[in-house]
Design a protein around this motif. Structure first.
Motif, short mmCIF file in Angstrom:
data_model
loop_
_atom_site.label_atom_id
_atom_site.label_comp_id
_atom_site.label_asym_id
_atom_site.label_seq_id
_atom_site.Cartn_x
_atom_site.Cartn_y
_atom_site.Cartn_z
N LYS A 1 0.81 -1.21 0.00
CA LYS A 1 0.00 0.00 0.00
C LYS A 1 0.85 1.26 0.00
N ALA B 1 -3.77 2.33 -0.71
CA ALA B 1 -4.08 1.03 -1.31
C ALA B 1 -2.94 0.61 -2.21
N ASP B 2 -2.98 -0.64 -2.65
CA ASP B 2 -1.99 -1.15 -3.60
C ASP B 2 -2.39 -0.63 -4.97
N HIS C 1 -8.66 -5.69 0.28
CA HIS C 1 -8.53 -4.32 0.79
C HIS C 1 -9.62 -3.99 1.81
#
Length: 522
Positions: free
Chosen positions: A351, A389-390, A476
């Protein structure tokens, strides 16, 4: 039974009578244990404290006579099983004997007592007492076994009754003996319409002959039978049922009936079909770019020296080769992502904080370059800002949703991408004006191996994008769902929680249920 196991109670208020009794019985029944009492009250006390195999009681005692003592013994549960011989005077009147019998006396003996007769009556009394003891013990064990078996049957029946699988027992005459609720629900019938009635009468001769008779007859010879059948009722979607028939062994080695269990294997067979279909589609999807790569590679390999290709041609060939290599890489990546989810591997999300608008613009720009039939519109709330987030994984989700929007709106039209903050989550929506889906197709769109259109003319692809997207979004801590209507297009939504950076989250073993519009939503 040996005398050593017997204890006798002797009751008389005259010591000389007790003395004579002890002497006689000690001689004729030397292995019997003898306990004496000088009054009925003392005798009752002794009887309440220990076990006796019999009692000899004088009928005519002062204060409490033998008849009253006998009555009291028979009234108490602990002493009621003691057999009683009442000792009466010579030629005792019949009404006295009648009173003794009413009080519970088992036998009488008159004075003067004949020793041989006394011993014979005592031995007969003891033999009957021990037979009754064995009978009571047998009854007690039988009651215990019945209670145990009843409890086991109740637990078994509770499991059967609560089972989701239909269950029935059919006797040798092809009549229903027992069914559970699932069986009644499957065939939409009442229990009173089934029990004791022939199967052919309940379901009709045609159904019985076509589906059941042969299997029942085979099972009644001792064979176990298993088969599958398609079942539908009132125009409902057909179910694929797996039937298992097991013989019920009776006494003497015969067969008393048949146990039938039905299991709905519709889902399993559908998954098997989709897997087979997936393999076929995957082979096609892999073969198409490989054929292009091989073709252009051979052109470059076999380039004629006398008429070499122009630089621009070589660049075109190489670009096509690289494009198809990228396509192959995408297919392989999708398969690997799905494999990780299925096998429970932990996928760490890297992230970072990034601007939502930037990623949406980047993805839309790439798709806009590849299509002229579609118009793209991006709307992003000013409050969206950054998320944690990724970015690579979320970018993969956005790419999948945009790719579906383009593929399933072949006539073109507007594709609108919107991001907005709702409470403590970010919601992203990709909406198209394409062909849309039926409620059933939308409900299954996130399933592995599922493709809504399986015809040869269907839009290409492995059908893994949404399944992978769901695993990423749920990793997530978000949700993903669809809203769609045939002929009007599809809206794909996903949410991301607004959370601090630096957290690593693992993809769970099992992907949770799809959230469809109209059901629970974030």
């Amino acid at each position: 039974m040996p005398d050593a196991e017997n204890t006798l109670l002797l009751v008389d208020d005259r010591p000389d009578n007790l003395f004579v009794l002890r002497m006689v019985l000690a001689e004729y029944l030397p292995d019997c244990r003898l306990i004496t009492a000088n009054s009925a009250e003392e005798g009752l006390t002794l009887a309440g404290r220990q076990r006796f195999d019999g009692a000899l009681i004088d009928m005519q005692m002062s204060r409490m006579d033998g008849i009253e003592m006998c009555r009291r013994l028979k009234q108490e549960a602990g002493t009621a099983i003691i057999p009683v011989i009442l000792m009466t005077a010579h030629h005792a009147p019949a009404d006295l004997r009648a009173r003794g019998l009413e009080a519970g006396a088992d036998d009488f003996i008159e004075r003067p007592i004949d020793n041989v007769e006394l011993v014979a009556r005592i031995r007969t009394m003891l033999r009957i007492k021990h037979a009754e003891d064995r009978l009571r013990a047998g009854n007690s064990e039988l009651e215990r076994q019945v209670a145990k078996q009843t409890a086991m049957f109740r637990e078994y029946w509770k499991a059967v009754e609560n089972s989701r699988d239909p269950f029935a027992i059919i006797d040798r005459g092809h009549r229903y003996s027992l069914v559970n609720d699932a069986w009644l629900k499957l065939y939409a019938i009442e229990r009173t319409e089934v029990l004791g009635r022939p199967v052919a009468e309940v379901h009709g001769d045609e159904y019985f002959d076509a589906q059941i008779r042969l299997s029942l007859d085979s099972c009644l010879t001792g064979e176990s039978v298993q088969y599958e059948q398609s079942f539908s009722r009132n125009g409902e979607r057909p179910q694929q049922l797996q039937a298992r028939l097991m013989p019920i062994a009776g006494e003497g080695g015969g067969i008393d009936g048949v146990v039938i269990t039905l299991r709905d294997v519709t889902r399993e067979r559908e998954i098997e079909r989709m897997k087979d279909e997936f393999i076929s589609i995957a082979a096609h999807e892999l073969n198409t770019p490989l054929a292009v790569i091989q073709g252009y590679a051979e052109l470059l390999r076999d380039e004629p020296w006398t008429a070499p290709y122009k630089r621009t041609q070589r660049q075109e060939f190489l670009s096509l080769i690289l494009e198809k290599c990228a396509r192959l890489q995408k297919i392989v990546d999708d398969l690997l992502d799905l494999s990780r989810v299925d096998s429970g591997w932990m996928l760490v999300l890297h992230k970072s904080r990034w601007r939502v608008r930037d990623e949406l613009d980047r993805q839309v720009w790439q798709f806009q370059r590849e299509t002229l039939k579609h118009r793209f519109e991006v709307a992003c709330d000013l409050s969206c800002g950054e998320v944690s987030a990724d970015r690579g994984k979320i970018g993969q989700v956005i790419e999948n949703l945009l790719g579906n929007a383009v593929k399933y709106s072949p006539r073109g039209g507007l594709i609108r991408v919107q991001a907005e903050v709702e409470g403590n989550v970010l919601r992203v929506t990709v909406a198209d004006q394409g062909i849309g889906m039926t409620p059933e197709q939308a409900g299954r769109a996130f399933e592995k191996f599922y493709r809504a259109d399986t015809l040869d003319t269907a839009i290409g692809g492995l059908g893994l994008g949404l399944a992978i997207s769901r695993s990423i979004i749920e990793a997530h801590g978000g949700w993903i769902w669809l809203e769609s209507e045939v002929g009007k297009g599809t809206r794909a939504h996903f949410t991301l929680p607004l959370m601090p950076a630096g957290t690593e989250v693992a993809i769970p073993n099992e992907m949770s249920d799809l959230k469809i519009a109209g059901e629970e939503k974030p």
